[in-house]
Motif scaffolding. Structure first.
Motif, PDB file in Angstrom:
ATOM      1  N   ALA A 244     108.257 -52.832  85.613  1.00  0.00           N
ATOM      2  CA  ALA A 244     109.527 -53.192  86.235  1.00  0.00           C
ATOM      3  C   ALA A 244     109.600 -54.710  86.318  1.00  0.00           C
ATOM      4  CB  ALA A 244     109.622 -52.591  87.622  1.00  0.00           C
ATOM      5  N   ILE A 245     110.809 -55.205  86.392  1.00  0.00           N
ATOM      6  CA  ILE A 245     111.054 -56.642  86.435  1.00  0.00           C
ATOM      7  C   ILE A 245     111.372 -57.035  87.871  1.00  0.00           C
ATOM      8  CG2 ILE A 245     112.830 -58.304  85.794  1.00  0.00           C
ATOM      9  CD1 ILE A 245     110.813 -57.679  83.553  1.00  0.00           C
ATOM     10  N   SER A 246     110.951 -58.210  88.269  1.00  0.00           N
ATOM     11  CA  SER A 246     111.277 -58.656  89.626  1.00  0.00           C
ATOM     12  C   SER A 246     111.503 -60.168  89.649  1.00  0.00           C
ATOM     13  CB  SER A 246     110.154 -58.264  90.587  1.00  0.00           C
ATOM     14  OG  SER A 246     108.900 -58.533  90.010  1.00  0.00           O
ATOM     15  N   TYR A 303      99.864 -48.937 102.826  1.00  0.00           N
ATOM     16  CA  TYR A 303     101.123 -49.593 102.490  1.00  0.00           C
ATOM     17  C   TYR A 303     101.584 -49.370 101.050  1.00  0.00           C
ATOM     18  CZ  TYR A 303     100.715 -52.284 106.822  1.00  0.00           C
ATOM     19  OH  TYR A 303     100.626 -52.671 108.129  1.00  0.00           O
ATOM     20  N   CYS A 304     100.689 -49.091 100.165  1.00  0.00           N
ATOM     21  CA  CYS A 304     101.079 -49.165  98.747  1.00  0.00           C
ATOM     22  C   CYS A 304     100.945 -47.847  97.976  1.00  0.00           C
ATOM     23  CB  CYS A 304     100.251 -50.219  98.008  1.00  0.00           C
ATOM     24  SG  CYS A 304      99.889 -51.703  98.951  1.00  0.00           S
ATOM     25  N   CYS A 307     103.622 -45.037  96.814  1.00  0.00           N
ATOM     26  CA  CYS A 307     104.468 -45.286  95.645  1.00  0.00           C
ATOM     27  C   CYS A 307     103.638 -45.583  94.391  1.00  0.00           C
ATOM     28  CB  CYS A 307     105.413 -46.449  95.906  1.00  0.00           C
ATOM     29  SG  CYS A 307     106.592 -46.113  97.225  1.00  0.00           S
ATOM     30  N   HIS A 308     102.670 -46.491  94.509  1.00  0.00           N
ATOM     31  CA  HIS A 308     101.958 -46.929  93.303  1.00  0.00           C
ATOM     32  C   HIS A 308     100.776 -46.021  92.947  1.00  0.00           C
ATOM     33  CE1 HIS A 308     104.205 -50.640  92.635  1.00  0.00           C
ATOM     34  NE2 HIS A 308     104.211 -50.804  93.942  1.00  0.00           N
ATOM     35  N   PRO A 320     106.565 -49.160  89.078  1.00  0.00           N
ATOM     36  CA  PRO A 320     105.741 -49.725  88.002  1.00  0.00           C
ATOM     37  C   PRO A 320     104.250 -49.526  88.230  1.00  0.00           C
ATOM     38  CG  PRO A 320     106.628 -51.466  89.395  1.00  0.00           C
ATOM     39  CD  PRO A 320     107.282 -50.185  89.827  1.00  0.00           C
ATOM     40  N   ASN A 325      99.206 -54.687  84.358  1.00  0.00           N
ATOM     41  CA  ASN A 325     100.445 -55.331  84.788  1.00  0.00           C
ATOM     42  C   ASN A 325     100.231 -56.849  84.794  1.00  0.00           C
ATOM     43  OD1 ASN A 325     102.321 -56.535  86.676  1.00  0.00           O
ATOM     44  ND2 ASN A 325     102.903 -54.442  87.182  1.00  0.00           N
ATOM     45  N   ILE A 327     101.700 -59.252  86.247  1.00  0.00           N
ATOM     46  CA  ILE A 327     101.748 -59.921  87.553  1.00  0.00           C
ATOM     47  C   ILE A 327     100.389 -59.815  88.240  1.00  0.00           C
ATOM     48  CG2 ILE A 327     102.656 -59.624  89.899  1.00  0.00           C
ATOM     49  CD1 ILE A 327     105.350 -59.309  88.855  1.00  0.00           C
ATOM     50  N   LEU A 336     102.533 -62.021  92.505  1.00  0.00           N
ATOM     51  CA  LEU A 336     101.990 -60.886  93.253  1.00  0.00           C
ATOM     52  C   LEU A 336     102.236 -61.081  94.750  1.00  0.00           C
ATOM     53  CD1 LEU A 336     100.339 -58.275  93.402  1.00  0.00           C
ATOM     54  CD2 LEU A 336      98.252 -59.633  93.224  1.00  0.00           C
ATOM     55  N   ALA A 344     110.837 -56.141  96.424  1.00  0.00           N
ATOM     56  CA  ALA A 344     111.412 -56.297  95.095  1.00  0.00           C
ATOM     57  C   ALA A 344     112.336 -55.124  94.833  1.00  0.00           C
ATOM     58  CB  ALA A 344     110.320 -56.325  94.032  1.00  0.00           C
ATOM     59  N   GLN A 345     113.149 -55.325  93.845  1.00  0.00           N
ATOM     60  CA  GLN A 345     114.130 -54.307  93.519  1.00  0.00           C
ATOM     61  C   GLN A 345     114.334 -54.344  92.025  1.00  0.00           C
ATOM     62  OE1 GLN A 345     117.665 -55.014  95.725  1.00  0.00           O
ATOM     63  NE2 GLN A 345     118.645 -53.133  95.060  1.00  0.00           N
ATOM     64  N   THR A 346     114.325 -53.184  91.366  1.00  0.00           N
ATOM     65  CA  THR A 346     114.589 -53.225  89.929  1.00  0.00           C
ATOM     66  C   THR A 346     116.033 -53.671  89.732  1.00  0.00           C
ATOM     67  OG1 THR A 346     114.985 -50.854  90.055  1.00  0.00           O
ATOM     68  CG2 THR A 346     112.911 -51.539  89.106  1.00  0.00           C
ATOM     69  N   MET A 357     111.216 -51.865  96.504  1.00  0.00           N
ATOM     70  CA  MET A 357     109.925 -51.950  97.191  1.00  0.00           C
ATOM     71  C   MET A 357     110.160 -52.752  98.466  1.00  0.00           C
ATOM     72  SD  MET A 357     106.388 -53.542  95.989  1.00  0.00           S
ATOM     73  CE  MET A 357     105.500 -54.690  97.033  1.00  0.00           C
ATOM     74  N   TYR A 360     107.022 -57.043 102.975  1.00  0.00           N
ATOM     75  CA  TYR A 360     105.977 -56.886 103.995  1.00  0.00           C
ATOM     76  C   TYR A 360     105.800 -58.133 104.843  1.00  0.00           C
ATOM     77  CZ  TYR A 360     104.808 -52.521 101.742  1.00  0.00           C
ATOM     78  OH  TYR A 360     104.873 -51.248 101.256  1.00  0.00           O
TER      79      TYR A 360
HETATM   80  C1  HEC Z   1     108.479 -47.457  98.644  1.00  0.00           C
HETATM   81  C2  HEC Z   1     107.715 -47.572  97.444  1.00  0.00           C
HETATM   82  C3  HEC Z   1     106.797 -48.798  97.272  1.00  0.00           C
HETATM   83  C4  HEC Z   1     105.792 -49.247  98.118  1.00  0.00           C
HETATM   84  C5  HEC Z   1     105.375 -48.656  99.439  1.00  0.00           C
HETATM   85  C6  HEC Z   1     105.194 -50.399  97.457  1.00  0.00           C
HETATM   86  N1  HEC Z   1     105.825 -50.633  96.266  1.00  0.00           N
HETATM   87 FE1  HEC Z   1     105.364 -52.091  94.957  1.00  0.00          FE
HETATM   88  N2  HEC Z   1     107.009 -51.609  93.876  1.00  0.00           N
HETATM   89  C7  HEC Z   1     107.837 -50.518  94.097  1.00  0.00           C
HETATM   90  C8  HEC Z   1     108.946 -50.572  93.158  1.00  0.00           C
HETATM   91  C9  HEC Z   1     110.100 -49.561  93.052  1.00  0.00           C
HETATM   92  C10 HEC Z   1     108.745 -51.728  92.381  1.00  0.00           C
HETATM   93  C11 HEC Z   1     109.637 -52.232  91.253  1.00  0.00           C
HETATM   94  C12 HEC Z   1     110.549 -53.270  91.788  1.00  0.00           C
HETATM   95  C13 HEC Z   1     110.685 -54.369  90.801  1.00  0.00           C
HETATM   96  O1  HEC Z   1     109.758 -55.212  90.770  1.00  0.00           O
HETATM   97  O2  HEC Z   1     111.644 -54.388  90.067  1.00  0.00           O
HETATM   98  C14 HEC Z   1     107.515 -52.351  92.854  1.00  0.00           C
HETATM   99  C15 HEC Z   1     106.951 -53.504  92.317  1.00  0.00           C
HETATM  100  C16 HEC Z   1     105.694 -53.978  92.612  1.00  0.00           C
HETATM  101  C17 HEC Z   1     105.033 -55.042  91.897  1.00  0.00           C
HETATM  102  C18 HEC Z   1     105.615 -55.823  90.727  1.00  0.00           C
HETATM  103  C19 HEC Z   1     105.387 -55.092  89.466  1.00  0.00           C
HETATM  104  C20 HEC Z   1     106.103 -55.710  88.291  1.00  0.00           C
HETATM  105  O3  HEC Z   1     105.624 -55.487  87.178  1.00  0.00           O
HETATM  106  O4  HEC Z   1     107.136 -56.387  88.463  1.00  0.00           O
HETATM  107  C21 HEC Z   1     103.812 -55.213  92.487  1.00  0.00           C
HETATM  108  C22 HEC Z   1     102.731 -56.213  92.063  1.00  0.00           C
HETATM  109  C23 HEC Z   1     103.720 -54.280  93.594  1.00  0.00           C
HETATM  110  N3  HEC Z   1     104.882 -53.548  93.625  1.00  0.00           N
HETATM  111  C24 HEC Z   1     102.651 -54.170  94.449  1.00  0.00           C
HETATM  112  C25 HEC Z   1     102.709 -53.440  95.645  1.00  0.00           C
HETATM  113  C26 HEC Z   1     101.737 -53.544  96.703  1.00  0.00           C
HETATM  114  C27 HEC Z   1     100.477 -54.407  96.659  1.00  0.00           C
HETATM  115  C28 HEC Z   1     102.173 -52.724  97.706  1.00  0.00           C
HETATM  116  C29 HEC Z   1     101.567 -52.536  99.074  1.00  0.00           C
HETATM  117  C30 HEC Z   1     101.425 -53.735  99.883  1.00  0.00           C
HETATM  118  C31 HEC Z   1     103.399 -52.081  97.254  1.00  0.00           C
HETATM  119  N4  HEC Z   1     103.701 -52.552  96.013  1.00  0.00           N
HETATM  120  C32 HEC Z   1     104.133 -51.149  97.968  1.00  0.00           C
HETATM  121  C33 HEC Z   1     107.674 -49.573  95.056  1.00  0.00           C
HETATM  122  C34 HEC Z   1     106.806 -49.679  96.127  1.00  0.00           C
END
Ligand code: HEC
Ligand code: HEC
Ligand code: HEC
Length: 400
Positions: A244-246, A303-304, A307-308, A320, A325, A327, A336, A344-346, A357, A360
């Protein structure tokens, strides 16, 4: 459900593709709006601020308005501004305007652009903001030196392309789009002491090798480990099966690359993937935990991982993967940390739901962010060293 969405996507897509002129298409590829349209402002009526060590400068009104815009620009004036960085009154433009890249654009594309700006963009009488740098207006001479040093009179046709005859056309088109109108190097190529990008084309190893901008890290595009389908999906929809892009790249997708034709996206992917000399099929690193300070792991599960995933692999087309990755693997952790801090938001693109996302910044302390960053990088980074809390605080500050 999915099919309906796809169908809507197709209708929007073909509807759009039919409506747009060659000049408007070029304006999208070149992303003039990224700088010349202010948020909530009239199209191309100027406004975006660029912080420089000396103060802000502002992108100007380039609508055909005769008093506030470029309505008095002849084709020759326009060409000089866009390709050589010289305004109608002779003053050199600040290099935030990516004319060193636009210098590579063909005469036809510049003509199409000119027609579009003069005939299709609505004139808007919006006065230019005064730059905050007094000497820029009165004494722009250092910029003349800058221009002389860095603006090459390069044309895409006379560059040596190392390739087989069959792929030559695709590669040349890709090089043209990326190095020219797409000005991808403006963010992805490191800059030198006087703000110039250290290289402007694929003949140099520094070109597109990754750079920090505004608290984000635009990763190297020279060793992308994804298929050309995935890369195209990212540029067209802002997300792919695993990625995904951010950050600032979202704007590039929303305002520019989502509008590119399939053929042009093929060319860009082909060109970018041609940097992967190493003949490497991307090998997905397995998500096995090798570095796991307890709190990093606990924080990650809290926290993560919903979803991930515990294995970091995310969910196809929705969340993503953190494995493979860029990032996460980047030596520079700016992106990061920014993603965790700001969320972040796609990008919103045609026929594509945006996934979010959470941010935090209010729920995690600097200690916690440090631990989770080290956990994520320890598992899926490319041997990136652990960060100290001080490092993380520094990046957090840059976001405030
Ligand atoms: C509710 C679901 C959710 C949670 C909880 C979440 N993420 Fe995400 N995350 C996403 C989504 C959806 C994206 C894609 C958004 C974008 O970057 O366009 C994303 C994007 C990312 C990216 C960027 C990836 C990219 O290639 O652009 C990273 C790094 C990441 N998350 C790390 C984390 C970490 C570390 C945590 C915990 C602290 C976390 N995320 C918690 C849903 C979540
Ligand atoms: C990354 C930001 C950025 C992008 C992208 C960009 N510009 Fe600019 N442009 C600027 C800035 C900043 C200035 C003002 C520079 C100065 O005042 O020295 C400028 C100035 C200009 C001027 C001179 C206007 C005047 O007032 O005399 C023209 C013409 C222009 N841009 C056209 C374009 C066109 C056409 C595109 C797309 C092909 C484009 N720009 C893309 C940042 C950008
Ligand atoms: C305004 C600055 C900016 C411009 C211009 C820009 N990028 Fe980016 N790009 C970024 C940043 C920051 C990231 C990191 C965030 C992310 O991966 O989502 C990124 C990420 C990417 C990625 C994802 C890399 C990966 O391995 O996940 C690709 C692909 C990409 N850019 C291609 C391009 C292309 C092609 C162009 C030119 C058409 C371009 N970028 C222009 C800032 C920019």
């Amino acid at each position: 459900m999915k099919q309906t969405l796809l169908a809507i996507g197709c209708i929007l897509y073909t509807g759009h593709a039919a409506a747009i002129s060659a000049g408007e298409y070029m304006a999208k590829v070149s992303d003039c709006a990224a700088c010349h349209t202010a948020e909530g402002g009239k199209p191309m009526a100027g406004g975006k601020a660029f912080a420089t060590p000396l103060g802000n400068i502002y992108a100007t009104n380039i609508t055909p308005d005769k008093t506030s815009g470029i309505g008095q620009y002849s084709y020759e004036d326009f060409e000089k501004a866009v390709r050589q960085g010289i305004a109608k009154d002779g003053h050199p433009l600040y290099p935030a305007m990516p004319y060193p890249s636009y210098a590579r654009m063909s005469d036809k594309d510049i003509h199409d652009l000119y027609d579009y700006f003069m005939k299709e963009v609505p004139a808007a009488d919006v006065k230019n903001k005064e730059n905050d740098i007094p000497w820029l207006l009165s004494a722009r001479w250092p910029l003349h030196i800058w221009n002389w040093l860095y603006v090459e009179d390069a044309h895409p046709d006379n560059r040596a392309l190392k390739t087989t005859a069959q792929d030559k056309e695709l590669l040349a088109r890709g090089a043209y789009l990326v190095e020219g109108p797409g000005h991808c190097g403006a963010c992805h190529t490191p800059r030198g002491v006087s703000m110039q990008e250290k290289a402007y084309d694929g003949n140099s190893d520094i070109y597109l090798s990754g750079a920090t901008i505004d608290g984000w890290y635009a990763p190297s595009l020279r060793n992308i480990s994804m298929s050309s389908e995935e890369l195209k999906d990212l540029l067209q929809m802002g997300r792919s099966q695993h990625g995904a892009i951010s950050g600032p790249m979202s704007e590039v997708v929303t305002q520019s690359t989502q509008y590119l034709t399939d053929g042009d996206l093929d060319a860009i992917s082909f060109y970018l993937l041609s940097f992967n000399h190493k003949n490497s099929t991307p090998v997905a690193k397995d998500g096995s935990i090798s570095y796991s300070p307890t709190d990093g792991k606990t924080l990650y599960s809290m926290y993560c991982s919903t979803c991930h995933g515990d294995d970091g692999k995310g969910k196809d087309f929705t969340v993503p993967s953190l494995v493979n990755n860029s990032i996460v693997m980047a030596k520079d952790p700016a992106s990061l940390i920014s993603v965790i801090y700001q969320g972040a938001q796609t990008p919103q693109t045609k026929g594509n739901i945006s996934f979010r996302m959470p941010a935090y910044k209010d729920s995690m302390s600097a200690d916690e962010i440090t631990n989770v960053v080290n956990y994520v990088r320890g598992n899926w980074g490319d041997g990136a060293p652990p960060m100290s809390k001080d490092d993380v605080t520094k990046y957090k500050k840059a976001q405030e």
